[in-house]
Design a protein around this motif. Sequence first.
Motif, PDB file in Angstrom:
ATOM      1  N   VAL A  73       0.693  -1.349   0.027  1.00 48.25           N
ATOM      2  CA  VAL A  73       0.069   0.210  -0.009  1.00 48.25           C
ATOM      3  C   VAL A  73       0.904   1.084  -0.100  1.00 48.25           C
ATOM      4  N   ASP A  74       2.001   1.317   0.540  1.00 44.63           N
ATOM      5  CA  ASP A  74       2.882   2.532   0.641  1.00 44.63           C
ATOM      6  C   ASP A  74       3.507   2.676  -0.659  1.00 44.63           C
ATOM      7  N   GLN A  75       3.658   1.757  -1.810  1.00 51.79           N
ATOM      8  CA  GLN A  75       4.702   2.144  -2.821  1.00 51.79           C
ATOM      9  C   GLN A  75       3.727   2.433  -4.077  1.00 51.79           C
ATOM     10  N   VAL A  76       3.359   3.501  -4.312  1.00 51.41           N
ATOM     11  CA  VAL A  76       2.510   3.696  -5.426  1.00 51.41           C
ATOM     12  C   VAL A  76       3.392   4.616  -6.466  1.00 51.41           C
ATOM     13  N   LYS A  77       3.035   4.414  -7.997  1.00 50.84           N
ATOM     14  CA  LYS A  77       3.262   5.118  -8.863  1.00 50.84           C
ATOM     15  C   LYS A  77       2.390   5.269  -9.937  1.00 50.84           C
ATOM     16  N   PRO A  78       1.409   6.193  -9.943  1.00 58.02           N
ATOM     17  CA  PRO A  78       0.369   6.129 -10.901  1.00 58.02           C
ATOM     18  C   PRO A  78       0.679   6.603 -12.318  1.00 58.02           C
ATOM     19  N   MET A  79       0.519   6.067 -13.247  1.00 53.96           N
ATOM     20  CA  MET A  79       1.280   6.911 -14.579  1.00 53.96           C
ATOM     21  C   MET A  79      -0.181   7.390 -15.534  1.00 53.96           C
ATOM     22  N   SER A  80      -1.157   6.692 -15.580  1.00 54.05           N
ATOM     23  CA  SER A  80      -2.355   7.083 -16.405  1.00 54.05           C
ATOM     24  C   SER A  80      -3.084   8.205 -15.820  1.00 54.05           C
ATOM     25  N   LEU A  96     -17.467  -0.801   8.115  1.00 55.33           N
ATOM     26  CA  LEU A  96     -18.424  -0.150   8.763  1.00 55.33           C
ATOM     27  C   LEU A  96     -18.609  -0.505  10.356  1.00 55.33           C
ATOM     28  N   ARG A  97     -18.570  -1.523  10.772  1.00 56.93           N
ATOM     29  CA  ARG A  97     -18.977  -2.161  12.055  1.00 56.93           C
ATOM     30  C   ARG A  97     -17.811  -2.244  12.928  1.00 56.93           C
ATOM     31  N   GLU A  98     -16.608  -2.066  12.465  1.00 53.94           N
ATOM     32  CA  GLU A  98     -15.476  -2.220  13.239  1.00 53.94           C
ATOM     33  C   GLU A  98     -14.616  -1.201  13.253  1.00 53.94           C
ATOM     34  N   ARG A  99     -14.988  -0.030  14.388  1.00 54.40           N
ATOM     35  CA  ARG A  99     -14.228   1.059  14.701  1.00 54.40           C
ATOM     36  C   ARG A  99     -12.815   0.829  14.530  1.00 54.40           C
ATOM     37  N   GLU A 100     -12.039  -0.225  15.026  1.00 60.56           N
ATOM     38  CA  GLU A 100     -10.669  -0.285  15.387  1.00 60.56           C
ATOM     39  C   GLU A 100     -10.026  -0.451  13.900  1.00 60.56           C
ATOM     40  N   ILE A 101     -10.762  -0.675  12.996  1.00 64.25           N
ATOM     41  CA  ILE A 101      -9.974  -1.114  11.654  1.00 64.25           C
ATOM     42  C   ILE A 101     -10.259   0.185  10.602  1.00 64.25           C
ATOM     43  N   GLN A 102     -11.104   1.001  11.062  1.00 59.75           N
ATOM     44  CA  GLN A 102     -11.184   2.123  10.332  1.00 59.75           C
ATOM     45  C   GLN A 102     -10.065   3.175  10.261  1.00 59.75           C
ATOM     46  N   GLY A 103      -9.947   3.922   9.014  1.00 62.46           N
ATOM     47  CA  GLY A 103      -9.008   4.971   8.838  1.00 62.46           C
ATOM     48  C   GLY A 103      -7.655   4.373   8.297  1.00 62.46           C
ATOM     49  N   GLY A 104      -7.735   3.250   8.030  1.00 62.21           N
ATOM     50  CA  GLY A 104      -6.474   2.695   7.283  1.00 62.21           C
ATOM     51  C   GLY A 104      -6.661   2.678   5.783  1.00 62.21           C
ATOM     52  N   THR A 105      -5.497   2.250   5.013  1.00 63.85           N
ATOM     53  CA  THR A 105      -5.709   1.821   3.612  1.00 63.85           C
ATOM     54  C   THR A 105      -5.457   0.344   3.339  1.00 63.85           C
ATOM     55  N   TYR A 106      -6.412  -0.062   2.621  1.00 67.70           N
ATOM     56  CA  TYR A 106      -6.523  -1.695   2.587  1.00 67.70           C
ATOM     57  C   TYR A 106      -6.309  -2.070   1.007  1.00 67.70           C
ATOM     58  N   ASN A 107      -5.649  -3.015   0.823  1.00 64.13           N
ATOM     59  CA  ASN A 107      -5.683  -3.754  -0.632  1.00 64.13           C
ATOM     60  C   ASN A 107      -6.546  -4.630  -0.398  1.00 64.13           C
ATOM     61  N   LEU A 108      -7.485  -4.358  -1.591  1.00 62.74           N
ATOM     62  CA  LEU A 108      -8.399  -5.592  -1.683  1.00 62.74           C
ATOM     63  C   LEU A 108      -8.345  -6.440  -2.851  1.00 62.74           C
ATOM     64  N   GLY A 109      -7.505  -7.416  -2.872  1.00 66.54           N
ATOM     65  CA  GLY A 109      -7.389  -8.355  -3.928  1.00 66.54           C
ATOM     66  C   GLY A 109      -7.495  -9.794  -3.502  1.00 66.54           C
ATOM     67  N   SER A 110      -7.181 -10.933  -4.144  1.00 71.50           N
ATOM     68  CA  SER A 110      -7.238 -12.257  -3.759  1.00 71.50           C
ATOM     69  C   SER A 110      -5.888 -12.645  -3.374  1.00 71.50           C
ATOM     70  N   GLY A 111      -4.555 -11.987  -3.807  1.00 80.29           N
ATOM     71  CA  GLY A 111      -3.399 -12.228  -3.371  1.00 80.29           C
ATOM     72  C   GLY A 111      -3.090 -13.378  -4.433  1.00 80.29           C
TER      73      GLY A 111
END
Length: 309
Positions: A130-137, A223-238
């Motif tokens: 998540v912390d290594q981005v390089k957008p091009m388009s 939505l339901r778990e306050r303790e995980i809010q505020g982060g950046t998350y990758n959502l893929g299958s891996g």
Amino acid sequence: MREKIVVTGAAGFIGSNLCKMLLQQGYLVIAVDNLLAGTLENLPQGVEFKKIDVCEPDFSRYVEGAAAVFHLAARNCLDDCAKNPVDTARINVMGTANVLQACVTYKVPHVIYSDTSAEYEGIETFPSQVDQVKPMSIYACSKRSGALIAEGFKNYYGLNVSTVRYFNVYGPAQDWRRVIPPVMSAFTIKLLQGQRPFIYGTGEKRRDFIHVDDINRFHLKLLREREIQGGTYNLGSGKDYSILEVFEKIENEIQSGIGPIFKPELPGEAFRTLADISETLKTGWEPKVSLEDGIRAFIAYTKDRLARG
Ligand SMILES: NC(=O)c1ccc[n+]([C@@H]2O[C@H](COP(=O)([O-])OP(=O)(O)OC[C@H]3O[C@@H](n4cnc5c(N)ncnc54)[C@H](O)[C@@H]3O)[C@@H](O)[C@H]2O)c1
């Protein structure tokens, strides 16, 4: 009283599936869309539909009293964004700022910003972190700008923003009407219609596919778990698969006996996407829909969709 949730981009692919899930969970859903790409047909019965552009000052009144706002509205086709860079910036950057400003004004406790794996398109080490981005388009840069504006709202106004970075999402209501539809739709529709699908390039490009139901299970958790809010998350299958492998999996199910037509590469497409989901897994979420099961369900959905005309 039912908790109110606002979804922007609600008439699109992911937004409409999200609305369905939120209704099933008993939320009051305010569905916002200007129908630039989405359709009324996608909207599930039971949502309160508001046809408005997220850039309009008047948008803000819809978030009053909301427990959360999911911001998915965007111009998001690579080619379309490249052809319309100014309007892409208007929607994806100014529109995002307008949504965030409205959430500050009405003290919305949680905003979820839909981001994209296209932010990794200039990086050639995998899996993507998540912390290594390089957008091009133009598309990726506009989404990065939206994510940065969200950071600003977080830092300066204390707005509680979570960022969800989706990889290649597939499932019901995927936009099949685009000039170049996403591969899952493109292959399935053509094979079911007895036509040869196009593969752009050699078919060796690799993609991390994630089913929309898995995305929405994470949305619900956020939505339901306050303790995980505020982060950046990758959502893929891996896991990543070549485009040819995906073609073969779909063809194995349909058994049409039809092969693809190879076309020249499309400009600006990343060679590979693969998510590092280690941080997302720590929240207790994991992808549950295998590519094989997802493809079977998608073929059944597409057959039904085509039969309805
Ligand atoms: N589908 C994917 O694989 C994928 C991958 C990464 C990120 N994303 C992100 O997820 C979000 C949803 O993507 P999707 O695949 O559902 O796309 P989609 O095009 O199906 O949905 C986007 C919706 O936003 C609406 N919209 C566009 N401009 C608007 C405006 N100015 N005001 C109000 N509504 C507007 C469109 O009409 C459409 O219904 C986007 O932010 C996209 O960048 C999608």
